[in-house]
Write a protein that holds these residues in place. Structure first.
Motif, PDB file in Angstrom:
ATOM      1  N   SER A  48      39.126  41.390  32.204  1.00 38.76           N
ATOM      2  CA  SER A  48      39.926  41.851  33.256  1.00 38.76           C
ATOM      3  C   SER A  48      40.968  43.049  32.769  1.00 38.76           C
ATOM      4  O   SER A  48      42.029  43.123  33.557  1.00 38.76           O
ATOM      5  CB  SER A  48      40.639  40.816  33.750  1.00 38.76           C
ATOM      6  OG  SER A  48      41.454  40.045  32.792  1.00 38.76           O
ATOM      7  N   ASP A  62      36.780  45.866  39.923  1.00 40.66           N
ATOM      8  CA  ASP A  62      37.833  45.852  41.095  1.00 40.66           C
ATOM      9  C   ASP A  62      37.562  46.660  42.190  1.00 40.66           C
ATOM     10  O   ASP A  62      38.009  48.022  42.013  1.00 40.66           O
ATOM     11  CB  ASP A  62      39.054  45.838  40.383  1.00 40.66           C
ATOM     12  CG  ASP A  62      40.397  45.560  41.606  1.00 40.66           C
ATOM     13  OD1 ASP A  62      40.030  45.386  42.641  1.00 40.66           O
ATOM     14  OD2 ASP A  62      41.559  45.358  41.037  1.00 40.66           O
ATOM     15  N   SER A  78      42.000  45.669  35.230  1.00 40.60           N
ATOM     16  CA  SER A  78      42.652  45.479  36.344  1.00 40.60           C
ATOM     17  C   SER A  78      44.086  45.378  35.973  1.00 40.60           C
ATOM     18  O   SER A  78      45.109  45.270  36.899  1.00 40.60           O
ATOM     19  CB  SER A  78      41.931  44.260  36.865  1.00 40.60           C
ATOM     20  OG  SER A  78      40.952  44.360  37.466  1.00 40.60           O
TER      21      SER A  78
END
Length: 170
Positions: free
Chosen positions: A92, A147, A95
């Motif tokens: 992640s 995302d 993001s």
């Protein structure tokens, strides 16, 4: 003035192609004409007013078709607005913060005069082919870290830039 934008991508497993289709959809919703094509299929840039080029990252390098596209169309890309994106981190991190492009993509951005670059999370799942890809998935490091809201927001910024009136000298 209607603007025609090429959204070209280099994708091995299809997840970067999905990101490119999202970019194209956002540009189209903003009233621009967007054509989304695999980088290896594009022979001529003369029909396009601007280009968005994306590539999947593998071991810190863009996917082969994206690299070849940037080299083959170097002159044409440097003469029109250009934005670059990468997809790849299988976590992640993209993001949570802006990730700088790998050195090779950074050099290409500078050489081509790109307006900007962004890195989005990648996707690698059980459909992946190839020994290394299957090994990554089996190790538990695969998954879908894209995302699409961030992709849409970024593409919206490009649409606003391309839709704003061009300054003309009197």
């Amino acid at each position: 003035m209607a603007r025609t934008v090429l959204v070209a991508y280099g994708s091995t497993y299809g997840s970067t192609a999905e990101l490119a289709r999202t970019v194209g959809a956002v540009l189209g919703e903003a009233g621009l004409t967007a054509e989304v094509r695999a980088a290896g299929e594009v022979k001529d840039l003369s029909l396009y007013d601007a280009v968005v080029l994306g590539g999947a990252l593998y071991a810190g390098r863009w996917q082969r078709d994206a690299r070849r596209f940037a080299r083959r169309h170097r002159r044409g890309l440097s003469r029109r607005p250009l934005w670059l994106f990468s997809s790849g981190p299988l976590d992640s991190s993209a993001s949570r913060r802006d990730l700088p492009p790998p050195p090779s993509v950074q050099r290409a951005a500078r050489r081509l005069g790109a307006q900007g670059h962004v890195t989005f999370g990648g996707c690698l799942d059980e459909r992946a082919r190839g020994r290394v890809a299957r090994m990554i998935v089996r190790s538990g490091k695969g998954g879908d870290f894209r995302d699409f809201e961030a992709v849409s927001a970024w593409a919206g910024g490009i649409a606003r830039e391309l839709s704003s009136p061009v300054d003309t000298e009197a």
